[in-house]
Design an enzyme around this catalytic site. Sequence first.
Site, PDB file in Angstrom:
ATOM      1  N   SER A 188      73.573  39.368   1.488  1.00  0.00           N
ATOM      2  CA  SER A 188      73.110  40.369   2.455  1.00  0.00           C
ATOM      3  C   SER A 188      74.278  41.034   3.173  1.00  0.00           C
ATOM      4  O   SER A 188      74.114  42.074   3.805  1.00  0.00           O
ATOM      5  CB  SER A 188      72.181  39.700   3.475  1.00  0.00           C
ATOM      6  OG  SER A 188      72.804  38.557   4.019  1.00  0.00           O
ATOM      7  N   ARG A 189      75.464  40.402   3.114  1.00  0.00           N
ATOM      8  CA  ARG A 189      76.636  40.982   3.788  1.00  0.00           C
ATOM      9  C   ARG A 189      77.913  40.344   3.234  1.00  0.00           C
ATOM     10  O   ARG A 189      77.851  39.456   2.376  1.00  0.00           O
ATOM     11  CB  ARG A 189      76.554  40.796   5.317  1.00  0.00           C
ATOM     12  CG  ARG A 189      76.297  39.373   5.753  1.00  0.00           C
ATOM     13  CD  ARG A 189      75.731  39.312   7.176  1.00  0.00           C
ATOM     14  NE  ARG A 189      75.196  38.002   7.481  1.00  0.00           N
ATOM     15  CZ  ARG A 189      75.875  37.011   8.034  1.00  0.00           C
ATOM     16  NH1 ARG A 189      77.142  37.203   8.360  1.00  0.00           N
ATOM     17  NH2 ARG A 189      75.318  35.857   8.271  1.00  0.00           N
ATOM     18  N   SER A 236      68.789  39.339   8.857  1.00  0.00           N
ATOM     19  CA  SER A 236      69.027  38.778   7.524  1.00  0.00           C
ATOM     20  C   SER A 236      68.239  39.589   6.483  1.00  0.00           C
ATOM     21  O   SER A 236      68.790  40.064   5.485  1.00  0.00           O
ATOM     22  CB  SER A 236      68.586  37.304   7.533  1.00  0.00           C
ATOM     23  OG  SER A 236      68.561  36.772   6.246  1.00  0.00           O
ATOM     24  N   ASN A 264      77.821  31.919  -3.529  1.00  0.00           N
ATOM     25  CA  ASN A 264      78.649  32.516  -2.479  1.00  0.00           C
ATOM     26  C   ASN A 264      78.218  32.079  -1.075  1.00  0.00           C
ATOM     27  O   ASN A 264      79.050  31.958  -0.186  1.00  0.00           O
ATOM     28  CB  ASN A 264      78.552  34.046  -2.608  1.00  0.00           C
ATOM     29  CG  ASN A 264      79.089  34.771  -1.400  1.00  0.00           C
ATOM     30  OD1 ASN A 264      80.289  34.938  -1.251  1.00  0.00           O
ATOM     31  ND2 ASN A 264      78.201  35.192  -0.495  1.00  0.00           N
ATOM     32  N   TYR A 281      88.097  24.265  10.480  1.00  0.00           N
ATOM     33  CA  TYR A 281      87.461  24.646   9.223  1.00  0.00           C
ATOM     34  C   TYR A 281      87.065  23.432   8.371  1.00  0.00           C
ATOM     35  O   TYR A 281      87.645  23.190   7.314  1.00  0.00           O
ATOM     36  CB  TYR A 281      88.426  25.566   8.471  1.00  0.00           C
ATOM     37  CG  TYR A 281      87.822  26.319   7.315  1.00  0.00           C
ATOM     38  CD1 TYR A 281      87.003  27.424   7.512  1.00  0.00           C
ATOM     39  CD2 TYR A 281      88.083  25.920   6.003  1.00  0.00           C
ATOM     40  CE1 TYR A 281      86.469  28.117   6.445  1.00  0.00           C
ATOM     41  CE2 TYR A 281      87.547  26.610   4.924  1.00  0.00           C
ATOM     42  CZ  TYR A 281      86.746  27.705   5.162  1.00  0.00           C
ATOM     43  OH  TYR A 281      86.217  28.391   4.102  1.00  0.00           O
ATOM     44  N   LYS A 284      84.626  22.877   0.061  1.00  0.00           N
ATOM     45  CA  LYS A 284      85.157  23.768  -0.978  1.00  0.00           C
ATOM     46  C   LYS A 284      85.937  22.945  -2.015  1.00  0.00           C
ATOM     47  O   LYS A 284      85.838  23.208  -3.216  1.00  0.00           O
ATOM     48  CB  LYS A 284      86.078  24.835  -0.357  1.00  0.00           C
ATOM     49  CG  LYS A 284      85.365  25.789   0.613  1.00  0.00           C
ATOM     50  CD  LYS A 284      84.355  26.656  -0.074  1.00  0.00           C
ATOM     51  CE  LYS A 284      83.814  27.749   0.828  1.00  0.00           C
ATOM     52  NZ  LYS A 284      82.696  28.488   0.205  1.00  0.00           N
ATOM     53  N   THR A 306      85.497  39.422   7.110  1.00  0.00           N
ATOM     54  CA  THR A 306      84.031  39.516   7.149  1.00  0.00           C
ATOM     55  C   THR A 306      83.537  38.963   8.488  1.00  0.00           C
ATOM     56  O   THR A 306      84.336  38.584   9.344  1.00  0.00           O
ATOM     57  CB  THR A 306      83.440  38.657   6.021  1.00  0.00           C
ATOM     58  OG1 THR A 306      83.863  37.308   6.258  1.00  0.00           O
ATOM     59  CG2 THR A 306      83.920  39.112   4.660  1.00  0.00           C
TER      60      THR A 306
END
Length: 265
Positions: free
Chosen positions: A18-19, A47, A98, A159, A165, A196
């Site tokens: 969506s972004r 959203s 993603n 993070y 990840k 972003t």
Amino acid sequence: MAENGFFRDKVALVTGSSRGIGKAVALSFAKAGADVVVNHSKAEGSSKRKAEEVCREIEGLGRSALAVAADIASKASVGEMIEAVSGWRGRLDFLVLNAARAPFKPLEKMLERDMRQLFEINYMGNLFCIQKALPLLEAARGRIVFISSLGSRFYNPAYPLGSMKAAMEAVVRDCTESLAERGVCANAVCGGIVKTDSFRVLRQHMEELENIPEELCVSPESLAEVVLFLCSPAAGGIRGQTLVVDNGLSNRLYRPAWVSRTKSK
Ligand SMILES: NC(=O)c1ccc[n+]([C@@H]2O[C@H](COP(=O)([O-])OP(=O)(O)OC[C@H]3O[C@@H](n4cnc5c(N)ncnc54)[C@H](OP(=O)(O)O)[C@@H]3O)[C@@H](O)[C@H]2O)c1
């Protein structure tokens, strides 16, 4: 990537499109000739609105798009999303993992609910997507691309997502081996700094990010190009690998003075 025969009429599902980076990946697939399923987390509010805007952009490029609200942390929602994909076009060629969401705090300060959210969205959620999409991907001899980040290999105090990840980069390798007989292959793109929405939140927790020069940041579009490359026949020999796309940010510990004079905006 300009339209070419290979992507024409194939179907890509991009989680969290969506972004941000996911949106750029979804638009790149459409420009290359594919139809795209735009996944977002909530069935209402911004959203939903943003996902519908991405669908309209894809349709403006002459391709079909389907917005599907599904929280990837819910196995049932992921199952419904894949049923919607199957009912829409009856095929799935590319699955791009993603979507991500995580708290910004050091591991030792994580509450139990932070840990569960971290693990459920960013590890289990991706595995739910792979498991549920497998029959469609197998039929198409499809490809999976996971979006990783430099947190998989470098410490960042705000993070904790980095540890997920790293785990997912191992999943990409393992899945490529375990799914080889079924003709499905996975790779990952490990992105550097991309400006972003999530970067803007991380920046509030890490002022040092302001000092990273603009030329060491990456655009969402340049990551998207590499995702498409990994889905193309040219990348047929790349299996279970993670490609770093960071404009060279991770190449060296120290940089000449001229680099730090060019501050990011
Ligand atoms: N930004 C960077 O510097 C950077 C660098 C390297 C890698 N990455 C990775 O690239 C990916 C995208 O990052 P971004 O910066 O573009 O993120 P972003 O702007 O925060 O967008 C996140 C996207 O994921 C969706 N999402 C979040 N939780 C979800 C869930 N549980 N189920 C389904 N969708 C969900 C969001 O949907 P809603 O709109 O519904 O919330 C949104 O579409 C992430 O995996 C991130 O770790 C980012």
